[in-house]
Design an enzyme around this catalytic site. Structure first.
Site, PDB file in Angstrom:
ATOM      1  N   GLU A   4       0.871  -1.190   0.000  1.00  0.00           N
ATOM      2  CA  GLU A   4       0.000   0.000   0.000  1.00  0.00           C
ATOM      3  C   GLU A   4       0.902   1.232   0.000  1.00  0.00           C
ATOM      4  O   GLU A   4       1.139   1.834   1.023  1.00  0.00           O
ATOM      5  CB  GLU A   4      -0.986  -0.001   1.180  1.00  0.00           C
ATOM      6  CG  GLU A   4      -0.373  -0.240   2.550  1.00  0.00           C
ATOM      7  CD  GLU A   4      -1.330   0.116   3.689  1.00  0.00           C
ATOM      8  OE1 GLU A   4      -2.290   0.884   3.476  1.00  0.00           O
ATOM      9  OE2 GLU A   4      -1.100  -0.369   4.812  1.00  0.00           O
ATOM     10  N   GLU A  51       3.703   8.800  -4.426  1.00  0.00           N
ATOM     11  CA  GLU A  51       4.606   8.449  -3.327  1.00  0.00           C
ATOM     12  C   GLU A  51       5.612   7.393  -3.797  1.00  0.00           C
ATOM     13  O   GLU A  51       6.211   6.686  -2.988  1.00  0.00           O
ATOM     14  CB  GLU A  51       3.798   8.021  -2.098  1.00  0.00           C
ATOM     15  CG  GLU A  51       3.010   9.214  -1.521  1.00  0.00           C
ATOM     16  CD  GLU A  51       2.217   8.894  -0.256  1.00  0.00           C
ATOM     17  OE1 GLU A  51       2.353   7.780   0.271  1.00  0.00           O
ATOM     18  OE2 GLU A  51       1.446   9.775   0.182  1.00  0.00           O
TER      19      GLU A  51
END
Lengths: 641, 641
Positions: free
Chosen positions: B441, B450
């Site tokens: 995740e 990210e």
């Protein structure tokens, strides 16, 4: 080897380069083009044209050296930088739909620029964008620009003709190459190292369309042998522009003309071959361009005087708050044209005011308000002599340093019985009698911007009810301009303040997009009940349809003054007083340049506002879309009372 | 007296005011409207409506006091500021062709604002501009704004219907009041003290046209008694918007309905008259609006949780460079919806990979990369239990602090035989065996922001050739938005850096101008030969024609991820996973907002670029005209590798 000399224009040398094919033997290329051909530099490909990074990776694993033309050691560092402009591979297409080609293009572009930087070249020529859409090309060039030291990037832009009647904003069939450039440089934020190499081909756009380039950062004009006749046939202002704006000329293509020997006589002294080998095929073209340059009219004296001031931003004077220096008086007093106009105006006023039969009995009271070191006193006395009228002159001056000079002038000329010197601010002087004629020269580049209205309103109380003011009225004018150089200079300060300031400037690298229009008018004496000198004007500018889209970086401002009757004085381009150099134009910048699409008009607002201690302008655009109001409450720029 | 309570929405009180006629007896006006009428405040004229400065000057010489309603002493300072909004004279017209009226208007406006400041009023209501052209009005208001302390200026804007098919950009017959506002606020540079009082009259524009206001700084909604039925009939999102965006309601006009007693029962407790006198004629309207407010659906739990984050700009996390804090893990672990989706995806993957007949003999190797404090380890073990499959789990985590928690979790749960904890960066770990399933995740609000692609590419070497990645792919999305609040917050930093940064934000006071479109997609594992995670996407957005012109302040960004098969997870509005709170949207601002005229489309470019130590985005607009490329070379905003 420069193009030769032209009388009065020694400040900027003209160079001429030649575009070449790829050649691995760079020293030979230089010998052929420069020593034999007479050119100053070559625009040469840096890398083997068949190179594609994606093919190399698969074949050799990418371990070999990149296929550049020669190594850095084949020329001396100064030869590289003085004689070679890097020509980036023309096959690159960073906006291709083909992803392999797109990625190959980006890799190659970066490798070639990196190599050119390694060689300390002064400039690289980037190939023209392949279509209207060039965002990815611009993104990559913009990244390169962030890390570039001194090298210039010249983006090649073909000078493509636009259709005169293309009113359909969504039409895709025609590409206006100016729009491609405009989009590219907006994406790159007007970067000062990015400029245009205009590629002059076998057709020319309309004069208005061409005129847009006058305000752009054009560093090179590539003249194709095909396009030479176009260049010769172009409007005189276009030729003038190329030769007067530090634009490098680059010849390109194969010889297609038999140039008459006679026309190149002027340049014949440098057309001999050094080693007797075959001459450079473009040598006759070089000689012909040199001939075109040298046969241009010599620069007028006034322009020669103003060369050093071209496009140089100056803060307007604050003559009311500050006292001028002797040097400044000196410069302005040299402007004989201005004082001749004043003398003519005073003559007419004297003749109107005093009939011939009263010439000997009537003494006219004339006050020079803001007399400085005395040039208007002299003009007044000469007018009196010329017309045979009797005069009593008061010379009012607030600068105590100038008053010293005035006294010695009066003594030197023996004017003691006619001229009374008053060391005082005209707004506060308690006059012993009232004047018939009030003479002043308080005008700035924008007319009222040095507060002539406020000063003359203050002096009006000692003017007779039927008295005359010289000047009797003045009007400011503005016109929208493309001025990328001025815009960039303002932008370099990185603040809002400089974008909300008006500058005095000898505008040169500027495109005037529409005729100027009047803004504010002041009349003296002012007998109306409304004494306010605040003003508001809304203006609408229409750009000619055959111009195409255009960029407005700001407004050039001027003034015209009626001194008396039909005697005027001014710098508004269509009516400017010839050979007068006291005033440059004024420039009002826009914080965000406005792109004006064909068919849209420009709506502009100018305000003159005042507070207890200062006067200022505010300005804004409301159409095609609204800009911020510039200089609200005079926060950035004002003139002190 | 607030409109009453609504479950879950105690954070912002709702107030309701009433617009009044001029009344010299302000204390009586307050008693009547507030004590008797039940309103919270009055919007009252401050000056005698017949006052004209030009008349006063001639009659009395200007020596008398200005004709304000009452003096500052008739109310206490807190009464003035809590209960009175100043209503500027509605006759003023600063863009009149009549110069006397224009000058009178400016004088009056400045006098009234000065009086309101003297009284410390919280806000003044400025009359609506009289036509499309409002530059002089804006110039004057802008000057006032430069010197204003805390007072808000509400510009009254009638909510005028636009014609759906008005395609002619030069048509003058119809004024879109949004354009008047847009022009006004651009002239005033989005000043944060200038906002809109929307005047809801007897007709409503289309839902798309109305929707533009959702992104504007609207501080008041003036509901005419004529327009109340329109307000009731408006699209539910419009009602929702008024009641959910700190908008003050002001009732205006004369009673024109007989409101049914039954409908206002909820508010009956505060409808008794204090002194038994005649009630306020608009009291039933107030009660009815209170009823409308209170009958709204209660705020869902998720929105209540997110109230404090609305339109608050946050810098995105840098989880690769920085280690998250325990508090951050804590918050994200509470998002049960997210882990339920992961568990569903893992179940499906296990069932696909291991047939029932091998369930007892085959052990699946599952690696959680970026295990944090263990929620995905738990979800994996629960999936194994649910499907009856055997699992060997590696929990790889680079944050040594989280590894501490992981160890105690494994011990606490007795997972020692199944779970191996690896304290390492997944990009550098030397795995002892290859994985069947890789669970991670690593997604940000914009999917890849990210650096999930870089991390999973690094981890891919220890995934079996036929192994599964959960998520198997993810896509980012953007849509153009009007977001004046966000724009102003970015602008307040007064630098380019903040305009070239993407922000995580719970977008609320925002108008979504077109459906979102996909930008970048990443698929895992990546078996293609091109391993680059650089991306380039060109997007074209069409705004519905019945919207009218609209302002684009930037782009809202989202993601959608396919975890496995048909199990997805995301925040793209049309497919968002309900009740998931781990991600807000991302906002990419534009340095200069783009005004999009009817019929023009918006062309947008997004790039994902990378260097040796960082990854960044660049973005730009090229149509209707070119913006600068934002964040060139990641100069302002980047994510560290």
């Amino acid at each position: 080897m420069p193009l030769g000399d032209r009388p009065g224009d020694k400040s900027e040398s003209r160079y001429c380069g030649v575009e070449t094919e790829f050649n691995d033997d760079v020293p030979h290329l230089l010998t052929f083009s420069i020593s034999h051909g007479g050119f100053d530099f070559v625009v040469a490909p840096l890398m083997v044209p068949s190179y594609r990074p994606s093919l190399v990776c698969k074949n050799s694993g990418g371990s070999g050296a990149l296929p550049f033309a020669g190594s850095d050691l084949v020329l001396s560092p100064s030869q590289w930088s003085r004689h070679v402009v890097g020509k980036i591979s023309s096959w690159i297409n960073l906006d291709s739909e083909d992803e392999v080609l797109r990625v190959d293009s980006e890799t190659t572009l970066k490798q070639e620029i990196s190599w050119a930087s390694h060689l300390s070249l002064q400039a690289c020529l980037l190939p023209a964008p392949k279509g209207k859409s060039c965002a990815n090309y611009a993104r990559c060039v913009n990244q390169i620009l962030q890390n570039l030291n001194n090298m210039q990037l010249w983006l090649r832009i073909p000078l493509v003709k636009t259709e005169d009647d293309s009113m359909d904003v969504n039409s895709d069939h025609l590409i206006d190459s100016w729009e491609v450039w405009n989009s590219f440089r907006l994406l790159c934020e007007h970067h000062s190292h990015l400029s245009v190499a205009l590629d002059i081909q076998s057709s020319l756009p309309s004069a208005n369309s061409l005129g847009r380039w006058f305000g752009e950062s054009v560093r090179a004009a590539i003249i194709n042998t095909d396009g030479l006749s176009m260049f010769v046939k172009a409007p005189p202002e276009a030729n003038y522009w190329v030769f007067n704006h530090s634009i490098q000329i680059v010849l390109s293509g194969k010889p297609v003309h038999i140039l008459p020997k006679g026309s190149v006589d002027v340049a014949a002294n440098h057309s001999d071959d050094i080693d007797g080998g075959p001459g450079h095929p473009l040598r006759p073209y070089l000689d012909y361009v040199g001939y075109l340059y040298q046969r241009m009219d010599p620069l007028p004296e006034q322009e020669r005087f103003e060369l050093g001031y071209r496009d140089f931003l100056q803060s307007p004077l604050q003559p009311l708050m500050d006292n001028l220096e002797a040097q400044t008086y000196e410069t302005f007093e040299k402007d004989s044209v201005k004082y001749i106009q004043y003398q003519r105006a005073i003559c007419k006023a004297l003749l109107d005011r005093v009939p011939d039969k009263e010439a000997l009995t009537t003494t006219t009271v004339l006050m020079v308000v803001g007399a400085g070191r005395g040039p208007l006193v002299r003009a007044s006395l000469q007018a009196a002599e010329e017309t045979g009228r009797k005069l009593r002159v008061y010379a009012v001056e607030k600068n105590p340093n100038a008053v010293v000079t005035l006294h010695s002038l009066v003594k030197l000329e023996g004017w003691e019985n006619i001229v009374t010197i008053i060391s005082s601010d005209m707004r506060h002087w308690d006059a012993p009698e009232k004047a018939d004629i009030l003479v002043s020269e308080l005008l700035g580049s924008f007319g009222d911007n040095e507060l002539s209205p406020e000063c003359l309103d203050g002096a009006q109380r000692f003017l007779k009810q039927d008295g005359i003011s010289i000047p009797s009225s003045y009007t400011s004018f503005i016109q929208p301009v493309t001025a990328s150089k001025l815009y960039n200079d303002v932008k370099s300060h990185k603040d809002v303040l400089h974008f909300e300031t008006a500058y005095v400037v000898k505008i040169h690298n500027v495109a005037r997009l529409a005729p100027s229009q009047p803004v504010f008018t002041f009349t003296h004496p002012n007998h109306s009940t409304d004494k306010s000198n605040d003003r508001y004007k809304k203006l609408q500018f229409e750009i000619p349809n055959d111009t195409g889209s255009a960029m407005v970086h700001g407004f050039a401002g001027y003034f015209d003054a009626t001194l008396y009757d039909d005697v005027h004085l001014g710098i508004e381009p269509s009516t400017a007083t010839p050979n007068m150099f006291s005033w440059f134009a004024i420039f009002f910048p826009l914080r965000t340049p406005v792109c004006l699409h064909t068919g849209y008009s420009l709506e502009v607002h100018f305000w003159r506002c005042s507070g207890p201690t200062k006067v200022w302008y505010e300005w804004s655009v409301t159409s095609p879309s609204a800009s911020p109001i510039h200089n609200s409450s005079g926060r950035s720029y004002w003139v002190g009372l």
